[in-house]
Scaffold this active site. Structure first.
Site, PDB file in Angstrom:
ATOM      1  N   CYS A   1       0.879  -1.166   0.000  1.00  0.00           N
ATOM      2  CA  CYS A   1       0.000   0.000   0.000  1.00  0.00           C
ATOM      3  C   CYS A   1       0.917   1.216   0.000  1.00  0.00           C
ATOM      4  O   CYS A   1       1.718   1.389   0.918  1.00  0.00           O
ATOM      5  CB  CYS A   1      -0.864  -0.032   1.254  1.00  0.00           C
ATOM      6  SG  CYS A   1      -1.845   1.454   1.470  1.00  0.00           S
TER       7      CYS A   1
ATOM      8  N   CYS B   1      -2.072  15.504   2.593  1.00  0.00           N
ATOM      9  CA  CYS B   1      -3.305  15.418   1.799  1.00  0.00           C
ATOM     10  C   CYS B   1      -4.125  16.674   2.005  1.00  0.00           C
ATOM     11  O   CYS B   1      -4.125  17.259   3.079  1.00  0.00           O
ATOM     12  CB  CYS B   1      -4.103  14.188   2.236  1.00  0.00           C
ATOM     13  SG  CYS B   1      -5.528  13.836   1.189  1.00  0.00           S
TER      14      CYS B   1
ATOM     15  N   CYS C   1      -2.565   4.339   7.510  1.00  0.00           N
ATOM     16  CA  CYS C   1      -1.628   5.348   7.016  1.00  0.00           C
ATOM     17  C   CYS C   1      -1.805   6.726   7.621  1.00  0.00           C
ATOM     18  O   CYS C   1      -2.882   7.124   7.988  1.00  0.00           O
ATOM     19  CB  CYS C   1      -1.694   5.409   5.506  1.00  0.00           C
ATOM     20  SG  CYS C   1      -0.351   4.449   4.829  1.00  0.00           S
TER      21      CYS C   1
END
Ligand code: SAH
Length: 342
Positions: free
Chosen positions: A104, A111, A332
């Site tokens: 992943c 973000c 994450c």
């Protein structure tokens, strides 16, 4: 200096042409960078020392350095905190499944999307990852673990469709026969729902699996959890996924993170089933991972099971995501966050 690993083979041919090298040299260099994933020009042992020197003066190879590594004692999941050449940090997770190893990876440093349950967005957005830096996460993990990774999910830090061009180039490089030569059927891209980019992705005609992070069945609830929904609503996002499935003949899946008392009620399940009626798709139910700053509470096992059976009764294929790496904060954004605060 130019990042040599983010160039396509034809771009590499162009930039190397002033050096007057035979054509096969560019291909050899490309293979060193992408098939072998070398970290320096010195490892390109079939090139002369003079050429290696010349290359290192004009180009650099961005590498992901392992800053921290955690191995789950429960299931062998490995989590990395990688350091990039400019000192930024990103995360990747390697999981073992019966069909092989899956990584992943992150697509951005930070973000912009602001989802209320997610750790990746807490400290905002720094920059996009280059194609070489997405591929570099695979190379670094393969080298460190001494394994070949067969499956890739773009589900780490960042929104892949907010870094569209770099992600597309990365995917093409992954599939290149002079590179890792991974099948794009074994790649999954997860998006929060940047609808116009989903339509662009259809035009790319890449056989990847698309996953939409849906998390709520209506605009009121979803806009409260995911700001992106204020721009493109639930219906629009699902319509884009239907178009993706129709045009590419690839199955689409939906991520649905269950938060106790928020989106795990029987009404939500019924509403979700109605929205997905007639769509051959898959719903992944994920009990929310507690992120300290977020204060969301995981749905009970019973609520998760009930949600699943309500969907199944309506003919919607739904599975409950097994939580891997529970003991190593494998979801994450958490490691990068800790590093920033230290
Ligand atoms: N930006 C992309 C990919 C990164 S997030 C996207 O939104 O899909 C990967 C997945 O993890 C998404 O489905 C996201 O909603 C989910 N996620 C984020 N924080 C989570 C948490 N605390 N618990 C469970 N899932 C989470």
């Amino acid at each position: 200096m130019t990042d040599i690993k983010s160039l396509t083979l034809s771009q590499l041919n162009t930039v190397l042409s002033p050096l007057g090298l035979p054509r096969f040299r560019a291909k050899q260099i490309y293979q060193w960078l992408h098939q072998k994933g070398v970290a320096s020009f010195d490892e390109m042992t079939n090139l002369s020392k003079a050429l290696r020197e010349e290359l290192s003066q004009a180009f650099y190879i961005p590498v992901c350095t392992v800053e921290e590594k955690y191995v789950s004692q429960l299931d062998g999941t490995v989590k990395y905190l990688f350091r990039l050449h400019d000192g930024e940090y990103i995360e990747a997770v390697v999981m073992q499944y019966h069909y092989g190893s899956t990584i992943c990876i992150s697509s951005q440093v930070g973000c912009k999307m602001g989802c209320t349950f997610c750790a990746s967005t807490l400290a905002g957005f720094q920059r996009n990852l280059l194609p070489s830096e997405m591929e570099g996460q695979l190379h670094a993990a393969q080298r460190d673990l001494g394994i070949r990774i067969s499956h890739v999910v773009l589900m780490g830090i960042g929104e892949p469709l907010d870094n569209y061009d770099n992600v597309i180039q990365f995917l093409k490089t992954l599939n290149d026969e002079n590179g890792l030569h991974l099948s794009l059927r074994d790649v999954t891209l997860s998006t929060c729902g940047i609808v116009p980019r989903i339509y662009d992705l259809i035009e790319e005609n890449l056989p990847i699996t698309l996953t939409l992070s849906l998390h709520a069945p209506n605009d009121r609830l979803r806009s409260g959890m995911m700001p992106v929904n204020q721009r493109w609503g639930v219906e629009e996002a699902i319509a884009a996924c239907r178009a993706y499935a129709e045009k590419t003949s690839r199955r689409v899946s939906f991520e649905y993170t269950l938060i106790s008392g928020v989106n795990d009620t029987p009404q939500c399940a019924a509403e979700l089933a109605a929205k997905l009626r007639g769509f051959i798709c898959h719903v992944n139910l994920i009990p929310v991972n507690d992120v300290e700053e977020r204060g969301n509470v995981r749905s009970s096992d019973e609520a998760v099971k009930n949600f699943q059976s309500a969907l199944k009764k309506q003919g919607i294929n739904a599975t409950i995501r097994r939580t891997l790496g529970k003991d190593i904060q494998a979801s994450c954004g958490q490691l990068r966050r800790r590093k920033q605060q230290s």
